[in-house]
Design an enzyme around this catalytic site. Structure first.
Site, PDB file in Angstrom:
ATOM      1  N   ASP A 106     -14.871 -14.439 -30.753  1.00 59.71           N
ATOM      2  CA  ASP A 106     -14.199 -15.673 -30.404  1.00 59.71           C
ATOM      3  C   ASP A 106     -14.508 -15.944 -28.932  1.00 59.71           C
ATOM      4  O   ASP A 106     -14.999 -15.065 -28.216  1.00 59.71           O
ATOM      5  CB  ASP A 106     -12.697 -15.518 -30.643  1.00 59.71           C
ATOM      6  N   ASP A 108     -12.454 -18.548 -26.316  1.00 59.78           N
ATOM      7  CA  ASP A 108     -11.298 -18.740 -25.437  1.00 59.78           C
ATOM      8  C   ASP A 108     -10.272 -17.634 -25.648  1.00 59.78           C
ATOM      9  O   ASP A 108      -9.792 -17.424 -26.764  1.00 59.78           O
ATOM     10  CB  ASP A 108     -10.659 -20.099 -25.701  1.00 59.78           C
TER      11      ASP A 108
END
Length: 221
Positions: free
Chosen positions: A17, A19
């Site tokens: 991922d 953020d």
């Protein structure tokens, strides 16, 4: 190193991922979304925890606000976020860890639109991978597993042969549904999140070795 922390078998690929996992953009995101929530009469404190890890359009759509076009509002949010990148930083150790990986064996899998993802990575001084799966690449965003399944497929691997690094519950659920291994990154967590998966605060103690058999991740001392 406990055997249960990282898989002892070689991994085909690593999926990250973005953020909250390899960069911290939480301040920027919460500034933009706070203004949006206030403009729409929402309880900002109650609303902000719902924005993390999912696509903007889905965050807005599930509110079912009268007279609100989720696609148009999400596009406006993205444009505002494109301009607010001044305090985005890398999670400690993330850049070195990513640069140690074979480029063909890792990808970013994010709920952000591609333009925003590339903008935030540049602002944090992070490498852009050869493969970036972004919001517009899947019909269903996290917590649906589609994005991780697609990332694994494009790297020529099964999701069950991959290790996912995630911070948000929606992403963790997506990785679980895809059948991947999971490491939770807690660098931006305000309070503990119980997931049953191993967790790291950052990447400073992680080590990686790669050969023809695959990738092995370990944690130093």
């Amino acid at each position: 190193m406990p055997e249960t922390f990282f898989p002892t078998r070689p991994l085909a690929a690593l999926l990250f991922d973005m953020d909250g996992t390899i960069i911290s953009s939480i301040a920027s995101a919460e500034r933009i979304w706070s203004r949006w929530a206030e403009a729409h009469g929402l309880d900002v404190a109650a609303f902000l925890p719902t924005i993390h890890g999912v696509r903007s359009v889905e965050t807005i759509r599930r509110l079912n606000l009268p007279g609100v076009d989720p696609e148009a509002e999400a596009a406006a949010i993205t444009e505002a976020e494109m301009e607010d990148v001044g305090d985005i930083i890398a999670i400690p150790g993330a850049r070195s860890f990513l640069e140690a990986l074979p480029r063909e064996r890792w990808a970013i899998v994010t709920s952000a639109p591609r333009r925003l993802a590339e903008r935030r990575l540049a602002a944090a001084g992070m490498p852009v991978p050869d493969l970036l799966v972004a919001a517009e690449d899947v019909a269903q965003g996290k917590p649906a597993p589609d994005c991780f399944l697609l990332g694994a497929e494009r790297l020529g691997a099964a999701a069950s042969e991959c290790l996912v690094f995630e911070d948000a519950l929606a992403g963790i659920r997506a990785a679980e549904a895809a059948g991947a291994g999971i490491v939770v990154v807690t660098a931006t967590h305000h309070e503990p999140v119980k997931t049953g998966h191993p967790a790291i605060a950052d990447y400073t103690r992680l080590r990686v070795a790669a050969d023809r058999s695959g990738i092995r991740v370990t944690r130093a001392g």
